[in-house]
Design an enzyme around this catalytic site. Structure first.
Site, PDB file in Angstrom:
ATOM      1  N   GLU A   1       6.618 -11.838  13.762  1.00  0.00           N
ATOM      2  CA  GLU A   1       6.086 -12.605  14.884  1.00  0.00           C
ATOM      3  C   GLU A   1       6.576 -14.051  14.920  1.00  0.00           C
ATOM      4  O   GLU A   1       6.923 -14.577  15.960  1.00  0.00           O
ATOM      5  CB  GLU A   1       4.561 -12.564  14.842  1.00  0.00           C
ATOM      6  CG  GLU A   1       3.920 -13.109  16.084  1.00  0.00           C
ATOM      7  CD  GLU A   1       2.419 -12.936  16.080  1.00  0.00           C
ATOM      8  OE1 GLU A   1       1.785 -13.384  17.043  1.00  0.00           O
ATOM      9  OE2 GLU A   1       1.869 -12.369  15.112  1.00  0.00           O
TER      10      GLU A   1
ATOM     11  N   ARG B   1       0.810  -1.226   0.000  1.00  0.00           N
ATOM     12  CA  ARG B   1       0.000   0.000   0.000  1.00  0.00           C
ATOM     13  C   ARG B   1       0.840   1.271   0.000  1.00  0.00           C
ATOM     14  O   ARG B   1       0.344   2.333  -0.345  1.00  0.00           O
ATOM     15  CB  ARG B   1      -0.988  -0.008   1.148  1.00  0.00           C
ATOM     16  CG  ARG B   1      -2.067  -1.050   0.917  1.00  0.00           C
ATOM     17  CD  ARG B   1      -3.189  -0.882   1.862  1.00  0.00           C
ATOM     18  NE  ARG B   1      -4.138  -1.958   1.651  1.00  0.00           N
ATOM     19  CZ  ARG B   1      -5.351  -1.938   2.123  1.00  0.00           C
ATOM     20  NH1 ARG B   1      -5.773  -0.923   2.820  1.00  0.00           N
ATOM     21  NH2 ARG B   1      -6.160  -2.942   1.901  1.00  0.00           N
TER      22      ARG B   1
END
Length: 181
Positions: free
Chosen positions: A104, A67
């Site tokens: 993560e 984006r």
């Protein structure tokens, strides 16, 4: 960013954003800017306001996949400057340089073509969201390897509880909207 300019951008983002609970996985609240992108006048005004703030202060814009590309391309066009694409691993034809960063559940990688950067260029990094700061930090490192001057990092949304700004010490970080996770 001036208070008035920041207030105008914030209003455009907030008025044209929707929250999507449970996306991309249960327990996550996704802040979606798709409606801002689809609202031509609001999107155009957002781009114009961002350009107004950075006019004369940057020589190129680095859009982060994906984006960030949507924001960087119209800004670069309007300002008459170049756009640098920084992508996830394996998406750019070589030669590329890369920077690994922690996510993560492991390691991710951002890459850029060094021949797309001019030494000494003042480059703004732009993306839609600043979360943990890993992507932005890797991008800063890549640009600095190419001897560019990172003029700052701009995002529409900052997830403040994830402390991504902490990885960008000594940089001008501008976010239109600060949100708690």
């Amino acid at each position: 960013m001036t208070e008035e300019l920041g207030t105008r951008i914030k209003k455009l983002v907030v008025d044209n954003m929707r929250d999507v609970p449970g996306f991309p996985q249960e327990g996550v609240l996704f802040h979606d800017i798709t409606q801002l992108l689809a609202n031509g006048p609001a999107f155009q005004e957002t781009i114009n306001l961002l350009c107004e703030h950075y006019e004369g202060r940057i020589d190129a814009i680095a859009g982060l996949e994906s984006r960030g590309f949507v924001l960087a391309a119209p800004m670069a066009t309007r300002m008459g400057i170049g756009m640098i694409t920084i992508r996830k691993a394996g998406k750019l034809p070589g030669p590329v340089i890369g920077e690994d960063y922690s996510i993560e559940y492991g390691i991710a990688r951002m890459e850029l073509r060094p021949d797309s950067v001019v030494e000494g260029q003042r480059v703004l990094i732009i993306d839609d969201v600043l979360a943990t700061g890993g992507t932005a930090r890797a991008s800063v490192n890549l640009l600095e390897q190419c001897k560019a001057e990172v003029a700052g990092v701009a995002v529409l949304l900052e997830l403040t509880e994830l402390k991504g700004r902490d990885k960008l010490e000594c940089l001008d970080v501008q976010s239109a909207v600060a949100l708690s996770v």
